[in-house]
Design a protein around this motif. Structure first.
Motif, PDB file in Angstrom:
ATOM      1  N   ALA A   1     101.467  -5.322  90.401  1.00 19.78           N
ATOM      2  CA  ALA A   1     100.035  -5.567  90.209  1.00 19.78           C
ATOM      3  C   ALA A   1      99.798  -7.028  89.835  1.00 19.78           C
ATOM      4  N   PHE A   2     100.636  -7.559  88.974  1.00 12.67           N
ATOM      5  CA  PHE A   2     100.537  -8.966  88.555  1.00 12.67           C
ATOM      6  C   PHE A   2     100.725  -9.905  89.737  1.00 12.67           C
ATOM      7  N   ALA A   3     101.703  -9.621  90.571  1.00  6.10           N
ATOM      8  CA  ALA A   3     101.949 -10.461  91.746  1.00  6.10           C
ATOM      9  C   ALA A   3     100.736 -10.469  92.669  1.00  6.10           C
ATOM     10  N   SER A   4     100.070  -9.316  92.793  1.00  6.98           N
ATOM     11  CA  SER A   4      98.897  -9.260  93.671  1.00  6.98           C
ATOM     12  C   SER A   4      97.726 -10.047  93.094  1.00  6.98           C
TER      13      SER A   4
ATOM     14  N   GLU B   1      87.549 -18.104  87.991  1.00  9.62           N
ATOM     15  CA  GLU B   1      88.924 -17.826  87.567  1.00  9.62           C
ATOM     16  C   GLU B   1      88.983 -16.375  87.125  1.00  9.62           C
ATOM     17  N   TRP B   2      90.189 -15.805  87.179  1.00 10.26           N
ATOM     18  CA  TRP B   2      90.352 -14.448  86.667  1.00 10.26           C
ATOM     19  C   TRP B   2      91.077 -14.476  85.339  1.00 10.26           C
ATOM     20  N   GLU B   3      90.820 -13.463  84.526  1.00 13.71           N
ATOM     21  CA  GLU B   3      91.628 -13.162  83.361  1.00 13.71           C
ATOM     22  C   GLU B   3      92.058 -11.707  83.498  1.00 13.71           C
ATOM     23  N   TRP B   4      93.222 -11.401  82.960  1.00  9.03           N
ATOM     24  CA  TRP B   4      93.752 -10.044  83.100  1.00  9.03           C
ATOM     25  C   TRP B   4      93.918  -9.424  81.734  1.00  9.03           C
ATOM     26  N   LEU B   5      93.145  -8.379  81.445  1.00  6.56           N
ATOM     27  CA  LEU B   5      93.204  -7.664  80.174  1.00  6.56           C
ATOM     28  C   LEU B   5      94.063  -6.425  80.356  1.00  6.56           C
ATOM     29  N   VAL B   6      95.318  -6.501  79.940  1.00 10.17           N
ATOM     30  CA  VAL B   6      96.242  -5.374  80.035  1.00 10.17           C
ATOM     31  C   VAL B   6      96.228  -4.640  78.699  1.00 10.17           C
ATOM     32  N   GLN B   7      95.995  -3.344  78.747  1.00  8.80           N
ATOM     33  CA  GLN B   7      95.896  -2.548  77.520  1.00  8.80           C
ATOM     34  C   GLN B   7      96.952  -1.449  77.532  1.00  8.80           C
ATOM     35  N   VAL B   8      97.919  -1.545  76.620  1.00  7.43           N
ATOM     36  CA  VAL B   8      98.991  -0.553  76.522  1.00  7.43           C
ATOM     37  C   VAL B   8      98.494   0.609  75.678  1.00  7.43           C
ATOM     38  N   ASP B   9      98.369   1.760  76.301  1.00 11.19           N
ATOM     39  CA  ASP B   9      97.830   2.941  75.628  1.00 11.19           C
ATOM     40  C   ASP B   9      98.963   3.718  74.957  1.00 11.19           C
ATOM     41  N   GLY B  10      98.946   3.736  73.627  1.00 12.64           N
ATOM     42  CA  GLY B  10      99.968   4.468  72.884  1.00 12.64           C
ATOM     43  C   GLY B  10     101.311   3.773  72.851  1.00 12.64           C
ATOM     44  N   GLY B  11     101.322   2.467  73.004  1.00 13.86           N
ATOM     45  CA  GLY B  11     102.581   1.731  72.985  1.00 13.86           C
ATOM     46  C   GLY B  11     102.421   0.389  72.294  1.00 13.86           C
TER      47      GLY B  11
ATOM     48  N   GLU C   1     102.525  -4.063  72.688  1.00 15.41           N
ATOM     49  CA  GLU C   1     102.328  -5.183  73.603  1.00 15.41           C
ATOM     50  C   GLU C   1     103.655  -5.677  74.170  1.00 15.41           C
ATOM     51  N   SER C   2     104.713  -5.595  73.380  1.00 14.82           N
ATOM     52  CA  SER C   2     106.024  -6.088  73.812  1.00 14.82           C
ATOM     53  C   SER C   2     106.615  -5.288  74.968  1.00 14.82           C
ATOM     54  N   GLU C   3     106.036  -4.120  75.264  1.00 15.45           N
ATOM     55  CA  GLU C   3     106.527  -3.339  76.392  1.00 15.45           C
ATOM     56  C   GLU C   3     106.180  -3.996  77.728  1.00 15.45           C
ATOM     57  N   VAL C   4     105.202  -4.886  77.728  1.00 14.56           N
ATOM     58  CA  VAL C   4     104.857  -5.654  78.927  1.00 14.56           C
ATOM     59  C   VAL C   4     105.830  -6.831  79.017  1.00 14.56           C
ATOM     60  N   SER C   5     106.418  -7.028  80.175  1.00 13.19           N
ATOM     61  CA  SER C   5     107.487  -8.025  80.314  1.00 13.19           C
ATOM     62  C   SER C   5     107.015  -9.427  79.941  1.00 13.19           C
ATOM     63  N   ALA C   6     107.952 -10.213  79.418  1.00 14.18           N
ATOM     64  CA  ALA C   6     107.632 -11.542  78.906  1.00 14.18           C
ATOM     65  C   ALA C   6     107.094 -12.460  79.992  1.00 14.18           C
ATOM     66  N   ASN C   7     107.589 -12.333  81.222  1.00 11.23           N
ATOM     67  CA  ASN C   7     107.127 -13.239  82.272  1.00 11.23           C
ATOM     68  C   ASN C   7     105.672 -12.974  82.656  1.00 11.23           C
ATOM     69  N   ILE C   8     105.158 -11.789  82.366  1.00 11.21           N
ATOM     70  CA  ILE C   8     103.732 -11.514  82.543  1.00 11.21           C
ATOM     71  C   ILE C   8     102.953 -12.062  81.353  1.00 11.21           C
TER      72      ILE C   8
ATOM     73  N   VAL D   1      96.660 -14.014  81.115  1.00 13.08           N
ATOM     74  CA  VAL D   1      96.954 -12.618  80.790  1.00 13.08           C
ATOM     75  C   VAL D   1      96.780 -12.395  79.286  1.00 13.08           C
ATOM     76  N   LYS D   2      96.044 -11.368  78.926  1.00 15.59           N
ATOM     77  CA  LYS D   2      95.799 -11.038  77.527  1.00 15.59           C
ATOM     78  C   LYS D   2      96.179  -9.583  77.313  1.00 15.59           C
ATOM     79  N   VAL D   3      97.287  -9.369  76.637  1.00 13.65           N
ATOM     80  CA  VAL D   3      97.835  -8.026  76.450  1.00 13.65           C
ATOM     81  C   VAL D   3      97.408  -7.486  75.094  1.00 13.65           C
ATOM     82  N   GLY D   4      96.946  -6.258  75.078  1.00 13.83           N
ATOM     83  CA  GLY D   4      96.595  -5.575  73.847  1.00 13.83           C
ATOM     84  C   GLY D   4      97.209  -4.188  73.833  1.00 13.83           C
ATOM     85  N   ALA D   5      97.118  -3.515  72.710  1.00 10.37           N
ATOM     86  CA  ALA D   5      97.661  -2.161  72.578  1.00 10.37           C
ATOM     87  C   ALA D   5      96.773  -1.355  71.644  1.00 10.37           C
TER      88      ALA D   5
END
Length: 252
Positions: A25-28, A39-49, A51-58, A64-68
Motif C-alpha cells: 500500500a505504501f509503495a502505491s 501533497e499527500w499525508e498518510w495516517l496509519v492507525q494500528v488498531d489494538g497494537g 506503532e512499532s509494528e509498522v516497519s521502520a522504513n515506512i 507518514v504519521k502512525v498512531g495506535a
C-alpha cells in the motif's frame, strides 16, 4: 511541509493480519503524481497494537504519521486516523489494498472542477490471491455525477452499495458533518457512503482507482458479514443514522 500546500489525507486502519500488506500500500502511495500545489499525508492507525509494528522504513517517511489505539474495530481506527489529519480532502485506503497510478490525482481533479460534489468513488478491481485482477462484482454506474439520494435508494432495497465504499475520497468538511465512521465491527465504510449520499452529490470516476485485495483474513470474509443477528444490527444502525440525516437534509 510548505504551509500553502494543499493536503489530501489518506487514512488507513490496520490490524495484525493486514500488517504484511502495508508495504505494498505504501509503495502505491509513493508513485502517486499529484496536481501542482498538492501533497499527500498518510495516517496509519494500528488498531489494538503498537506503532512499532509498522516497519521502520515506512515510519521514517515524513509524510507518514502512525498512531495506535486500543482495539476498537475498523470504524474506530478510521475515525482516530482522521482525527490526526490535516487535509481538506480525506481518502480511504485499506491496509491490504493498492492505489493504481493516478488515483489520487483524479479524485483531486474532480473535487476542484466540481465544488458542489462532496465525495467521489471510482471503478475498482478485485486483487485475487494469485495476483490477477477481476472486476468488482456489482455493475458500475455511468461516469459522472451521482445525484444525492441515488446510492441510498439502491442500498435500501439491496443492503449493498452500487459503488465501492473502499474507493471513497471525501471533503473534510462533509466528513465532519457526517461524524466520521460509525463504530461498527464491519460495514462502517458502507454506512459512511450512504450517509454522504443523502448529504451531498457524489461523482463516479470511470477509471480504475483501486485494487481491492481478496484474502481470507479480511473483514468481509467473516462468517457474520452478510447475514445473521450481527448483520441485522449493523444494517439497523446504518438505516437509523441515514434516515435521520435524510430528514435533516430534506431528502425525504
Amino acid at each position: 511541509m510548505d504551509p500553502v500546500t494543499r493536503i489530501v489525507s489518506v487514512v488507513t486502519p490496520v490490524h495484525d493480519t493486514a500488517l504484511p500488506f502495508l508495504p505494498e500500500a505504501f509503495a502505491s502511495l509513493r508513485v502517486q503524481d499529484l496536481p501542482d500545489g498538492w501533497e499527500w499525508e498518510w495516517l496509519v492507525q494500528v488498531d489494538g497494537g503498537k506503532e512499532s509494528e509498522v516497519s521502520a522504513n515506512i515510519r521514517e517517511d515524513s509524510r507518514v504519521k502512525v498512531g495506535a489505539n486500543r482495539r476498537g474495530g475498523p470504524g474506530v481506527a478510521r475515525t482516530m486516523a482522521w482525527g490526526r489529519s490535516q487535509g481538506e480532502l480525506v481518502k480511504v485506503l485499506d491496509a491490504d489494498d493498492v492505489l493504481p497510478a493516478g488515483a489520487l490525482a483524479r479524485d483531486i481533479e474532480v473535487m476542484e472542477a466540481h465544488p458542489s460534489v462532496g465525495w467521489t468513488v471510482c471503478r475498482a478491481l478485485d486483487l485475487m490471491p494469485d495476483g490477477s485482477l477481476r472486476h468488482y462484482t456489482l455493475g458500475d454506474p455511468d461516469a459522472g455525477l451521482l445525484t444525492r439520494g441515488e446510492t441510498y435508494a439502491y442500498w435500501t432495497t439491496t443492503h449493498r452499495p452500487h459503488v465501492h465504499p473502499a474507493t471513497l475520497c471525501i471533503r473534510g468538511s462533509v466528513l465532519a458533518e457526517a461524524g466520521g465512521w460509525m463504530a461498527l465491527p464491519a460495514s462502517e465504510d458502507t454506512g459512511l457512503l450512504v450517509a454522504l449520499d443523502v448529504m451531498a452529490d457524489g461523482w463516479f470516476i470511470g477509471e480504475t482507482g483501486l485494487h481491492y485485495r481478496k484474502h481470507p483474513g479480511q473483514t468481509t470474509a467473516h462468517i457474520d458479514h452478510r447475514g445473521g443477528t450481527e448483520w441485522e444490527a449493523r444494517m439497523g444502525a446504518i438505516r437509523k443514522h441515514v434516515e435521520a440525516l435524510a430528514l435533516r437534509y430534506r431528502l425525504t
